[in-house]
Design a protein around this motif. Structure first.
Motif, PDB file in Angstrom:
ATOM      1  N   THR A 103       0.815  -1.222   0.000  1.00  0.00           N
ATOM      2  CA  THR A 103       0.000   0.000   0.000  1.00  0.00           C
ATOM      3  C   THR A 103       0.846   1.269   0.000  1.00  0.00           C
ATOM      4  O   THR A 103       0.299   2.365   0.073  1.00  0.00           O
ATOM      5  CB  THR A 103      -0.941   0.022   1.216  1.00  0.00           C
ATOM      6  OG1 THR A 103      -0.151  -0.093   2.404  1.00  0.00           O
ATOM      7  CG2 THR A 103      -1.960  -1.095   1.144  1.00  0.00           C
ATOM      8  N   ASP A 104       2.174   1.124  -0.057  1.00  0.00           N
ATOM      9  CA  ASP A 104       3.084   2.257  -0.192  1.00  0.00           C
ATOM     10  C   ASP A 104       2.952   3.286   0.938  1.00  0.00           C
ATOM     11  O   ASP A 104       3.124   4.474   0.718  1.00  0.00           O
ATOM     12  CB  ASP A 104       2.893   2.918  -1.558  1.00  0.00           C
ATOM     13  CG  ASP A 104       4.044   3.830  -1.932  1.00  0.00           C
ATOM     14  OD1 ASP A 104       5.183   3.545  -1.518  1.00  0.00           O
ATOM     15  OD2 ASP A 104       3.800   4.846  -2.615  1.00  0.00           O
ATOM     16  N   GLY A 105       2.583   2.843   2.126  1.00  0.00           N
ATOM     17  CA  GLY A 105       2.524   3.753   3.263  1.00  0.00           C
ATOM     18  C   GLY A 105       1.335   4.668   3.305  1.00  0.00           C
ATOM     19  O   GLY A 105       1.272   5.593   4.106  1.00  0.00           O
ATOM     20  N   ARG A 106       0.362   4.429   2.432  1.00  0.00           N
ATOM     21  CA  ARG A 106      -0.814   5.313   2.343  1.00  0.00           C
ATOM     22  C   ARG A 106      -2.030   4.790   3.117  1.00  0.00           C
ATOM     23  O   ARG A 106      -2.956   5.535   3.368  1.00  0.00           O
ATOM     24  CB  ARG A 106      -1.223   5.512   0.882  1.00  0.00           C
ATOM     25  CG  ARG A 106      -0.118   6.005  -0.004  1.00  0.00           C
ATOM     26  CD  ARG A 106       0.206   7.434   0.271  1.00  0.00           C
ATOM     27  NE  ARG A 106       1.334   7.859  -0.547  1.00  0.00           N
ATOM     28  CZ  ARG A 106       1.988   8.969  -0.346  1.00  0.00           C
ATOM     29  NH1 ARG A 106       1.645   9.765   0.625  1.00  0.00           N
ATOM     30  NH2 ARG A 106       2.998   9.286  -1.107  1.00  0.00           N
ATOM     31  N   LYS A 107      -2.005   3.511   3.501  1.00  0.00           N
ATOM     32  CA  LYS A 107      -3.158   2.931   4.195  1.00  0.00           C
ATOM     33  C   LYS A 107      -2.847   2.523   5.631  1.00  0.00           C
ATOM     34  O   LYS A 107      -3.661   2.693   6.521  1.00  0.00           O
ATOM     35  CB  LYS A 107      -3.688   1.723   3.423  1.00  0.00           C
ATOM     36  CG  LYS A 107      -4.915   1.113   4.057  1.00  0.00           C
ATOM     37  CD  LYS A 107      -5.548   0.058   3.203  1.00  0.00           C
ATOM     38  CE  LYS A 107      -6.792  -0.486   3.899  1.00  0.00           C
ATOM     39  NZ  LYS A 107      -7.477  -1.482   3.114  1.00  0.00           N
ATOM     40  N   TYR A 108      -1.670   1.969   5.858  1.00  0.00           N
ATOM     41  CA  TYR A 108      -1.299   1.483   7.186  1.00  0.00           C
ATOM     42  C   TYR A 108      -0.164   2.313   7.749  1.00  0.00           C
ATOM     43  O   TYR A 108       0.810   2.586   7.051  1.00  0.00           O
ATOM     44  CB  TYR A 108      -0.872   0.010   7.119  1.00  0.00           C
ATOM     45  CG  TYR A 108      -1.985  -0.891   6.670  1.00  0.00           C
ATOM     46  CD1 TYR A 108      -2.987  -1.275   7.551  1.00  0.00           C
ATOM     47  CD2 TYR A 108      -2.044  -1.346   5.356  1.00  0.00           C
ATOM     48  CE1 TYR A 108      -4.022  -2.094   7.137  1.00  0.00           C
ATOM     49  CE2 TYR A 108      -3.067  -2.175   4.935  1.00  0.00           C
ATOM     50  CZ  TYR A 108      -4.059  -2.546   5.829  1.00  0.00           C
ATOM     51  OH  TYR A 108      -5.077  -3.356   5.423  1.00  0.00           O
ATOM     52  N   GLY A 109      -0.297   2.703   9.014  1.00  0.00           N
ATOM     53  CA  GLY A 109       0.759   3.477   9.631  1.00  0.00           C
ATOM     54  C   GLY A 109       0.521   3.699  11.105  1.00  0.00           C
ATOM     55  O   GLY A 109      -0.533   3.383  11.647  1.00  0.00           O
ATOM     56  N   ILE A 110       1.525   4.236  11.733  1.00  0.00           N
ATOM     57  CA  ILE A 110       1.409   4.678  13.116  1.00  0.00           C
ATOM     58  C   ILE A 110       1.143   6.174  13.048  1.00  0.00           C
ATOM     59  O   ILE A 110       1.801   6.902  12.313  1.00  0.00           O
ATOM     60  CB  ILE A 110       2.704   4.377  13.894  1.00  0.00           C
ATOM     61  CG1 ILE A 110       2.891   2.861  14.005  1.00  0.00           C
ATOM     62  CG2 ILE A 110       2.672   5.027  15.270  1.00  0.00           C
ATOM     63  CD1 ILE A 110       4.179   2.444  14.673  1.00  0.00           C
ATOM     64  N   HIS A 111       0.159   6.614  13.812  1.00  0.00           N
ATOM     65  CA  HIS A 111      -0.230   8.022  13.726  1.00  0.00           C
ATOM     66  C   HIS A 111      -0.716   8.524  15.069  1.00  0.00           C
ATOM     67  O   HIS A 111      -0.955   7.762  15.999  1.00  0.00           O
ATOM     68  CB  HIS A 111      -1.308   8.222  12.644  1.00  0.00           C
ATOM     69  CG  HIS A 111      -2.550   7.428  12.881  1.00  0.00           C
ATOM     70  ND1 HIS A 111      -3.566   7.857  13.709  1.00  0.00           N
ATOM     71  CD2 HIS A 111      -2.938   6.220  12.402  1.00  0.00           C
ATOM     72  CE1 HIS A 111      -4.533   6.949  13.720  1.00  0.00           C
ATOM     73  NE2 HIS A 111      -4.171   5.942  12.938  1.00  0.00           N
ATOM     74  N   GLY A 112      -0.900   9.820  15.142  1.00  0.00           N
ATOM     75  CA  GLY A 112      -1.462  10.442  16.334  1.00  0.00           C
ATOM     76  C   GLY A 112      -2.965  10.190  16.397  1.00  0.00           C
ATOM     77  O   GLY A 112      -3.510   9.358  15.666  1.00  0.00           O
ATOM     78  N   THR A 113      -3.631  10.934  17.245  1.00  0.00           N
ATOM     79  CA  THR A 113      -5.077  10.809  17.379  1.00  0.00           C
ATOM     80  C   THR A 113      -5.667  12.104  17.923  1.00  0.00           C
ATOM     81  O   THR A 113      -4.981  12.872  18.591  1.00  0.00           O
ATOM     82  CB  THR A 113      -5.468   9.638  18.304  1.00  0.00           C
ATOM     83  OG1 THR A 113      -6.893   9.523  18.347  1.00  0.00           O
ATOM     84  CG2 THR A 113      -4.935   9.837  19.713  1.00  0.00           C
TER      85      THR A 113
END
Length: 126
Positions: A103-113
């Motif tokens: 998915t080239d880093g566009r769907k799964y990731g670690i992020h804030g909230t």
């Protein structure tokens, strides 16, 4: 049976994107899906451990070795057309995307909230 410790990890190597595999001592993030904790490892030692929210049933967090492909400050939330930096943006102020399922880093990731009360639960979309 899932490992109780190493379920998902990916590299944050300063060599990225030149090398597909982490080298000994490279920065590494390990996500424990059983405890919803994220460990940041650098120089072969655990530097920090954070509580995290992971994927809910049916949208589980992917497991495997991944490479960071995207780093974004104030990411745009495409699904609901919410601009980066908006208080209503569920991604918070940072996105570290990785290459799960091509998915080239566009769907799964670690992020804030924008909902800190959800941290520690199984609530995210992957």
């Amino acid at each position: 049976m899932k490992s109780a410790f190493l379920t998902l990890f990916f590299t944050l190597s300063p060599l990225w994107p030149l090398g597909p595999n982490p080298l000994p001592g490279d920065p590494l993030v390990i996500v424990n899906l059983n405890t919803n904790r994220v460990a940041f490892i650098h120089g072969g030692e655990v530097q920090e451990i954070y509580l995290a929210a992971t994927g809910k049933w049916g949208q589980e967090t992917p497991e495997g070795l991944f490479t960071v492909t995207v780093k974004v400050i104030n990411p745009y939330y495409r699904k609901l057309n919410i601009p980066g930096g908006a208080k209503t943006n569920p991604l918070g102020s940072r996105w570290i995307g990785f290459d799960a399922y091509e998915t080239d880093g566009r769907k799964y990731g670690i992020h804030g909230t924008n909902r800190p009360e959800l941290i520690g639960g199984y609530v995210s979309q992957g």
